[in-house]
Design a protein around this motif. Structure first.
Motif, PDB file in Angstrom:
ATOM      1  N   ILE A 257       0.973  -1.182  -0.148  1.00  0.00           N
ATOM      2  CA  ILE A 257       0.038   0.018   0.099  1.00  0.00           C
ATOM      3  C   ILE A 257       0.908   1.227   0.034  1.00  0.00           C
ATOM      4  O   ILE A 257       0.430   2.108  -0.854  1.00  0.00           O
ATOM      5  CB  ILE A 257      -0.882  -0.136   1.283  1.00  0.00           C
ATOM      6  CG1 ILE A 257      -2.070  -1.127   1.166  1.00  0.00           C
ATOM      7  CG2 ILE A 257      -1.729   1.398   1.463  1.00  0.00           C
ATOM      8  CD1 ILE A 257      -2.812  -1.268   2.240  1.00  0.00           C
ATOM      9  N   VAL A 258       1.941   1.281   0.899  1.00  0.00           N
ATOM     10  CA  VAL A 258       2.860   2.398   0.925  1.00  0.00           C
ATOM     11  C   VAL A 258       3.546   2.713  -0.495  1.00  0.00           C
ATOM     12  O   VAL A 258       3.409   3.844  -0.984  1.00  0.00           O
ATOM     13  CB  VAL A 258       3.831   2.267   1.865  1.00  0.00           C
ATOM     14  CG1 VAL A 258       4.913   3.129   1.964  1.00  0.00           C
ATOM     15  CG2 VAL A 258       3.307   2.357   3.407  1.00  0.00           C
ATOM     16  N   ALA A 259       3.918   1.592  -1.202  1.00  0.00           N
ATOM     17  CA  ALA A 259       4.694   1.610  -2.522  1.00  0.00           C
ATOM     18  C   ALA A 259       3.646   2.166  -3.567  1.00  0.00           C
ATOM     19  O   ALA A 259       3.973   3.068  -4.175  1.00  0.00           O
ATOM     20  CB  ALA A 259       5.059   0.364  -2.823  1.00  0.00           C
ATOM     21  N   THR A 260       2.252   1.731  -3.272  1.00  0.00           N
ATOM     22  CA  THR A 260       1.418   2.259  -4.374  1.00  0.00           C
ATOM     23  C   THR A 260       1.023   3.729  -4.141  1.00  0.00           C
ATOM     24  O   THR A 260       1.000   4.386  -5.108  1.00  0.00           O
ATOM     25  CB  THR A 260       0.141   1.325  -4.159  1.00  0.00           C
ATOM     26  OG1 THR A 260       0.327   0.062  -4.290  1.00  0.00           O
ATOM     27  CG2 THR A 260      -1.072   1.786  -5.224  1.00  0.00           C
ATOM     28  N   VAL A 261       0.982   4.067  -3.031  1.00  0.00           N
ATOM     29  CA  VAL A 261       0.751   5.763  -2.415  1.00  0.00           C
ATOM     30  C   VAL A 261       2.013   6.372  -3.079  1.00  0.00           C
ATOM     31  O   VAL A 261       1.633   7.427  -3.811  1.00  0.00           O
ATOM     32  CB  VAL A 261       0.582   5.907  -0.936  1.00  0.00           C
ATOM     33  CG1 VAL A 261       0.626   7.513  -0.788  1.00  0.00           C
ATOM     34  CG2 VAL A 261      -0.848   5.221  -0.741  1.00  0.00           C
ATOM     35  N   VAL A 262       3.119   5.865  -3.035  1.00  0.00           N
ATOM     36  CA  VAL A 262       4.407   6.582  -3.536  1.00  0.00           C
ATOM     37  C   VAL A 262       4.263   6.847  -5.104  1.00  0.00           C
ATOM     38  O   VAL A 262       4.398   7.694  -5.507  1.00  0.00           O
ATOM     39  CB  VAL A 262       5.759   5.910  -3.132  1.00  0.00           C
ATOM     40  CG1 VAL A 262       6.908   6.717  -3.790  1.00  0.00           C
ATOM     41  CG2 VAL A 262       5.664   5.999  -1.650  1.00  0.00           C
ATOM     42  N   ALA A 263       3.656   5.719  -5.809  1.00  0.00           N
ATOM     43  CA  ALA A 263       3.586   5.639  -7.117  1.00  0.00           C
ATOM     44  C   ALA A 263       2.480   6.676  -7.579  1.00  0.00           C
ATOM     45  O   ALA A 263       2.949   7.236  -8.504  1.00  0.00           O
ATOM     46  CB  ALA A 263       3.429   4.391  -7.485  1.00  0.00           C
ATOM     47  N   VAL A 264       1.688   6.896  -6.786  1.00  0.00           N
ATOM     48  CA  VAL A 264       0.520   7.794  -6.998  1.00  0.00           C
ATOM     49  C   VAL A 264       0.841   9.142  -7.084  1.00  0.00           C
ATOM     50  O   VAL A 264       0.871  10.029  -7.970  1.00  0.00           O
ATOM     51  CB  VAL A 264      -0.759   7.549  -6.370  1.00  0.00           C
ATOM     52  CG1 VAL A 264      -1.824   8.606  -6.598  1.00  0.00           C
ATOM     53  CG2 VAL A 264      -1.466   6.227  -6.763  1.00  0.00           C
TER      54      VAL A 264
END
Length: 762
Positions: free
Chosen positions: A479-486
């Motif tokens: 989830i953290v990685a996805t938020v960073v990607a967004v």
């Protein structure tokens, strides 16, 4: 999904888990497992709660593809996680009265005239007890229990036999405890009420599986513990075997004793040896006695339980206390096995033999003096800050030592950097697993009368907690990685694939970090003796330790030669010594694999696991002599006799036992006629196999048959035809000149005659 497929899927999962938790799991004596027919695997000691049956099941399936169904406490089956996996492995639930115990009302004490008459003060025996139920005393009396045969009144009941058995020791302890209580104003003991459990349904299930030719697994000590000796065995395993054969004469049950030896059982990345003993037949005369019932049945059960206990003694190490176990392991380290490092199985076997010898001769003046000298030596090397395996190679400090320290510091920095991401990401899981498992150990200790420190539950809870936390933690990171990607305005495809890639990449990254971390820990452990060597004035202490170790090693050998033949009739034929000609390894040396001290390729010593070993030999020439090493500085060429460098063992925690110091494992021996690695069923650990494999065999099949038949008789038969041993007086240089094509027996006879002739001439 079919039960067989579910079972195999569960085994695959647990094999991955155990291979991550343990650094090394070795089977020993696997050829003793029958490939057909009903079997009861009897395991001991029960030192690692739920991991014990897992390791046994995994090794049996790997060797024979036979499925083992374990008897598991019904209370454990009710737990969500444990019950789920136990059902996948088709475990058989067993209800235990102790799990259903309830506190009784009032206090109890024994009649002064009759030890089988229990009296109460404020008790309600008539409402709380009925015949066949049990009354259990407090933990301070080791939770002694007895069966109730008659409830006379609310304050009187009669038990079947006195607490602690007919020896009367239990009664004496109870009366002493009551006397202490009266001095404090307490007129009795607290007690618990244990219900009567009808085990007939469980026995019927076991009989059915045995009749179908299945395999049952059981730990007859009952619950797990962390004592150094075995607990008294429960009679259930004896009833199962005798009952199955009494119900159906066509059922021929075999008992396979299994010993589990852990090298720091509760620690992450520790080691284990699973040793299978010779299969035991159930005596027909005991089956007939069992059929008669009554006292004959009880006698048959007791006699067969004694046979099972004798079988377990051949595969377990049973020290009376922790200090004795540490002494035995220290002496084992001092025992000279020239030219070769022992395998895990050989370490276990030597410890067992030393313990048996010490138990029989501990009152001898020479043995007592050796014990005092060994303890003195241990204190000396502890004060120096080095380990026993580092003493023989401790050298005078030089520029090369300083260069080695700087190199290893650089290497430590590299491994730390590579391992750091995995350590940080898995840090929360490690911390929580450690804290919760310690709390569970305290709870288990408080609830048990046999545990010493509760370490037997640590490994189980570390694994269970990690299995529960890992998915949550990985999901959080995804989830953290996805938020960073967004937030980084990544493309839509990147945003979609990011969580999946993170979840897939994390296990591989963590495993790599694990291996880098292990290499870094090995480097870190090797620094202390090098730093100590640079301190002015330490050389004299090193020389003292070296001389003391040589003297003690000679004394250990002399004591063994003196007392060994008194303990074993076939001592000379079956002593653990390195053969004159060890078989070559199945592997090839190279950048990723290094040779051991006998020229064999060390499966554990690859560049990733022990990088300093590879470079130490080739760059710094850190070996016993420049002639035998592979030093780039000395300009010598590698040969088959290169010595072991000054590198740390896989674990240097000698204060907790020496099991972690068995390195350079021989992972597979090449069949002399086929040039293929031998089957795991040949057992890695028996050194006598080296002695036999070194000879010239006609065919591979006859070799395998010979090995199986000879080792199967190793523990039970006294008359065996084995090859003679090579005399200890034969110089190593002379052995090196022997023609490799000369038959083993002829070479051994000629060398022995040559030495004997020189001795008589002198």
């Amino acid at each position: 999904m079919s039960p067989a497929l579910t079972y195999e899927a569960a085994l695959v999962f647990w094999r991955i888990v155990t291979q991550i938790f343990f650094r090394e799991i070795r089977p020993r004596g696997a050829f003793n497992i029958p490939h057909d027919g009903p079997i009861i695997f009897v395991g001991a000691p029960h030192h690692n709660q739920f991991l014990d049956p897992l390791l046994l099941t995994l090794e049996v399936y790997r060797e024979t593809h036979r499925r083992v169904q374990f008897l598991t406490a019904a209370r454990s089956m009710k737990r969500k996680a444990i019950g789920f996996f136990a059902r996948l492995l088709d475990s058989i639930p067993v209800a235990r009265a102790a799990d259903e115990a309830k506190s009784g009302t009032g206090l109890v004490y024994l009649s002064s005239d009759d030890p089988c008459l229990v009296l109460g003060d404020g008790t309600k025996f008539e409402t709380q007890f009925s015949p066949k139920m049990q009354i259990m005393l407090p933990k301070s009396l080791n939770s002694l229990a007895a069966e109730v045969v008659e409830v006379i009144s609310d304050t009187e009941l009669r038990i079947k036999k006195e607490f602690g058995g007919e020896s009367g020791r239990g009664t004496i302890r109870i009366r002493e405890k009551l006397a202490e209580g009266r001095e404090d104003g307490k007129n009795g003991l607290e007690f618990k009420v244990l219900p009567f459990i009808d085990q007939q349904e469980m026995y019927r299930g076991v009989y059915k599986r045995l009749k179908e030719g299945g395999c049952i697994g059981i730990f007859p000590e009952g619950g797990s513990h962390d004592r150094t000796d075995l607990l008294p065995l429960k009679a259930g395993v004896s009833v199962m075997a005798l009952g199955a054969m009494a119900n159906d004469p066509t059922v021929q049950v075999k008992i396979v004793p299994v010993g589990l030896s852990y090298f720091h059982a509760h620690r992450f990345r520790s080691r284990a040896v699973v040793e299978f003993g010779t299969a035991l037949d159930v005596p027909t005369e005991l089956v007939e006695m069992f059929k008669e019932g009554g006292s004959q049945k009880r006698e048959a059960v007791a006699k067969f339980l004694d046979l099972i206990y004798d079988g377990l003694k051949t595969v377990t190490i049973r020290a009376p206390d922790y200090d004795t176990l540490m002494l035995i392991q220290a002496v084992r380290r001092l025992y000279k096995t020239p030219g070769q490092h022992l395998t895990l199985g050989q370490v276990v076997e030597l410890n067992r033999r030393f313990l048996e010898g010490y138990t029989n001769f501990k009152d001898e003046p020479r043995v007592q003096k050796l014990r005092a000298d060994v303890l003195k030596y241990n204190r000396l090397i502890r004060d120096l800050g080095i380990r026993d395996h580092q003493v023989p190679r401790a050298q005078k400090a030089s520029w090369k030592t300083l260069g080695l320290i700087l190199y290893r510091l650089l290497l430590l920095m590299i491994w730390t950097i590579l391992a750091l991401p995995g350590v940080i990401l898995n840090g929360p899981m490690f911390i929580l697993a450690s804290l919760i498992s310690r709390q569970k150990a305290k709870e288990a200790l408080a609830a048990s009368a046999v545990k010493v420190a509760g370490r037997d539950v640590l490994a189980t809870w570390k694994i269970l907690i990690s299995l529960g936390i890992a998915p949550v933690l990985y999901t959080f990171y995804a989830i953290v990685a996805t938020v960073v990607a967004v937030k980084a305005n990544a493309s839509l495809a990147t945003r979609i694939w990011t969580p999946f890639l993170v979840v897939l990449a994390l296990p591989f990254m963590n495993y790599a970090a694990l291996k880098f971390g292990e290499a870094g820990m090995d480097v870190l452990k090797s620094l202390r003796p090098l730093v100590v060597a640079l301190i002015p004035g330490q050389q004299r202490s090193f020389d003292k330790a070296k001389a003391m170790r040589v003297r003690l090693s000679d004394e250990v050998a002399d004591v063994i030669n003196e007392f060994g033949p008194k303990l074993y009739d076939d001592f000379d034929q079956f002593r653990i010594l390195v053969p004159a000609s060890a078989p070559p390894s199945a592997g090839n040396p190279g950048v990723w694999r290094r040779k051991s001290s006998v020229g064999q390729v060390d499966a554990q010593g690859n560049l990733l696991i022990h990088p300093m070993t590879w470079i130490d030999e080739r760059l710094f020439g850190w070996s016993r002599s420049p002639k035998s090493g592979t030093s780039a500085w000395g300009g010598s060429t590698p040969n088959h006799d290169n010595s072991r460098p000054v590198t740390p063992d896989l674990s240097d925690d000698e204060d907790h036992g020496d099991y972690d110091h068995a390195v350079n494992f021989i992972s597979a021996y090449e069949d002399a006629s086929r040039h293929k690695p031998r089957s795991r069923q040949g057992s890695y650990a028996d050194l006598q196999r080296l002695r036999m494999t070194a000879t010239t065999q006609p065919t591979a099949s006859s070799t395998s048959s010979s090995l199986r038949s000879n080792e199967a008789l190793h523990m039970r038969q006294g008359s065996r035809q084995r090859k003679q041993s090579l005399s200890d007086l034969v110089p190593v240089e002379r052995i090196g000149t022997v023609d490799r094509r000369e038959p083993f027996e002829d070479a051994t006879t000629n060398l022995n005659n040559e030495v004997n002739g020189q001795s008589s001439g002198a």
